[in-house]
Structure formats: structure tokens, C-alpha cells
Motif scaffolding. Structure first.
Motif, PDB file in Angstrom:
ATOM      1  N   ILE A  46      62.494  45.975  28.088  1.00 51.91           N
ATOM      2  CA  ILE A  46      63.449  45.100  27.412  1.00 51.91           C
ATOM      3  C   ILE A  46      63.278  45.187  25.903  1.00 51.91           C
ATOM      4  O   ILE A  46      64.247  45.161  25.163  1.00 51.91           O
ATOM      5  CB  ILE A  46      63.385  43.642  27.893  1.00 51.91           C
ATOM      6  CG1 ILE A  46      64.510  42.817  27.282  1.00 51.91           C
ATOM      7  CG2 ILE A  46      62.060  43.001  27.613  1.00 51.91           C
ATOM      8  CD1 ILE A  46      65.896  43.318  27.540  1.00 51.91           C
ATOM      9  N   VAL A  47      62.058  45.333  25.456  1.00 54.66           N
ATOM     10  CA  VAL A  47      61.823  45.461  24.019  1.00 54.66           C
ATOM     11  C   VAL A  47      62.573  46.668  23.466  1.00 54.66           C
ATOM     12  O   VAL A  47      63.158  46.617  22.393  1.00 54.66           O
ATOM     13  CB  VAL A  47      60.306  45.566  23.729  1.00 54.66           C
ATOM     14  CG1 VAL A  47      60.047  46.035  22.306  1.00 54.66           C
ATOM     15  CG2 VAL A  47      59.629  44.232  23.985  1.00 54.66           C
ATOM     16  N   ASN A  48      62.600  47.746  24.229  1.00 52.74           N
ATOM     17  CA  ASN A  48      63.244  48.982  23.782  1.00 52.74           C
ATOM     18  C   ASN A  48      64.562  49.262  24.495  1.00 52.74           C
ATOM     19  O   ASN A  48      65.068  50.378  24.440  1.00 52.74           O
ATOM     20  CB  ASN A  48      62.278  50.145  23.993  1.00 52.74           C
ATOM     21  CG  ASN A  48      61.032  49.977  23.167  1.00 52.74           C
ATOM     22  OD1 ASN A  48      61.088  49.775  21.965  1.00 52.74           O
ATOM     23  ND2 ASN A  48      59.881  50.016  23.814  1.00 52.74           N
TER      24      ASN A  48
ATOM     25  N   ALA B  23      70.236  41.174  20.198  1.00 44.83           N
ATOM     26  CA  ALA B  23      70.448  41.648  18.823  1.00 44.83           C
ATOM     27  C   ALA B  23      69.157  41.852  18.034  1.00 44.83           C
ATOM     28  O   ALA B  23      69.156  42.526  17.012  1.00 44.83           O
ATOM     29  CB  ALA B  23      71.344  40.661  18.076  1.00 44.83           C
ATOM     30  N   ALA B  24      68.054  41.296  18.520  1.00 49.07           N
ATOM     31  CA  ALA B  24      66.787  41.359  17.787  1.00 49.07           C
ATOM     32  C   ALA B  24      66.194  42.764  17.814  1.00 49.07           C
ATOM     33  O   ALA B  24      66.344  43.493  18.790  1.00 49.07           O
ATOM     34  CB  ALA B  24      65.789  40.369  18.382  1.00 49.07           C
ATOM     35  N   PRO B  25      65.494  43.126  16.744  1.00 47.47           N
ATOM     36  CA  PRO B  25      64.744  44.384  16.755  1.00 47.47           C
ATOM     37  C   PRO B  25      63.548  44.251  17.703  1.00 47.47           C
ATOM     38  O   PRO B  25      63.219  43.142  18.137  1.00 47.47           O
ATOM     39  CB  PRO B  25      64.297  44.537  15.298  1.00 47.47           C
ATOM     40  CG  PRO B  25      64.231  43.142  14.781  1.00 47.47           C
ATOM     41  CD  PRO B  25      65.319  42.385  15.497  1.00 47.47           C
TER      42      PRO B  25
ATOM     43  N   GLY C 257      58.453  38.703  20.224  1.00 46.26           N
ATOM     44  CA  GLY C 257      58.181  37.295  19.924  1.00 46.26           C
ATOM     45  C   GLY C 257      58.951  36.357  20.833  1.00 46.26           C
ATOM     46  O   GLY C 257      58.396  35.375  21.346  1.00 46.26           O
ATOM     47  N   LEU C 258      60.215  36.650  21.059  1.00 47.62           N
ATOM     48  CA  LEU C 258      61.031  35.821  21.946  1.00 47.62           C
ATOM     49  C   LEU C 258      60.523  35.897  23.379  1.00 47.62           C
ATOM     50  O   LEU C 258      60.466  34.883  24.093  1.00 47.62           O
ATOM     51  CB  LEU C 258      62.504  36.258  21.868  1.00 47.62           C
ATOM     52  CG  LEU C 258      63.186  35.984  20.530  1.00 47.62           C
ATOM     53  CD1 LEU C 258      64.511  36.728  20.429  1.00 47.62           C
ATOM     54  CD2 LEU C 258      63.380  34.495  20.320  1.00 47.62           C
TER      55      LEU C 258
END
Length: 110
Positions: A34-36, A74-76, A82-83
């Protein structure tokens, strides 16, 4: 916990594991997928609608949960980490593992 908070946590959890083979119930789920993730908001929503129309309806009808989804997508990568760390504090997300994995497996197809 308020309903809006539950929905926010629920959907954030759905995104948390998008693409991750490990469920949220595991001690340290693999969140790198999910991060990427290359999936955008529209893809995630389309996959969720296909996998769980009721959850999609609740999410889209809740401005807080929907806003959280948009923020996460939308976050990098560092922002997503962090979320996701915030969401991992909620064990009740384990109930959504099936929907999470189904959404994760298909979001890039939309």
C-alpha cells in the motif's frame, strides 16, 4: 467509538492492506504494497465497489472516511507509512481482512 470513526478506521484499514498478502491480524503486516501502491482513488473505490458494495456505499456516504481515503491515496510513501501506523492501533480492523485482500488484489485492474 462513533460510527464515523469506525468507518474511517475501517476504510483506512482497507487501504492499509491493499496489495498486502498478510492480514491486519498478523503482528506485523506487510504494508509496503500500500505504501508503494500505484492505485489511485478511483481504482480503489472501483475495486471496493466490486468486492463489497455495502462497504463502498458506507464509505462514499461518509465524508470523514472518504476524505481519509483520499488523503491516504494522495500521500507520498512516507506519509502513507505514518497514516498506516495510526491505523494499526485498531484491532477491530481484523474483521475486514477479506474485503481488504479482495480490494488489494483487484485495484490495479480498474
Amino acid at each position: 467509538m462513533r460510527v464515523t470513526t469506525k468507518l474511517t478506521v475501517c476504510f483506512g484499514g482497507l487501504l492499509l492492506a491493499a496489495g498486502a498478502g498478510a492480514g491486519i491480524a498478523s503482528a506485523e503486516p506487510d504494508v509496503e504494497a500500500i505504501v508503494n501502491s500505484p492505485c489511485n482513488y478511483s481504482q480503489v473505490v472501483a475495486a471496493l465497489k466490486a468486492q463489497d458494495p455495502a462497504a463502498a456505499s458506507q464509505l462514499l456516504g461518509n465524508p470523514i472516511a472518504n476524505g481519509y481515503l483520499q488523503q491516504l491515496v494522495a500521500a507520498p510513501p512516507d506519509g502513507r507509512r505514518g497514516l498506516i501506523a495510526q491505523l494499526q492501533k485498531y484491532p477491530q480492523l481484523a474483521a475486514y481482512t477479506g474485503t481488504i485482500n479482495a480490494t488489494a488484489a483487484t485495484c490495479s485492474q480498474y
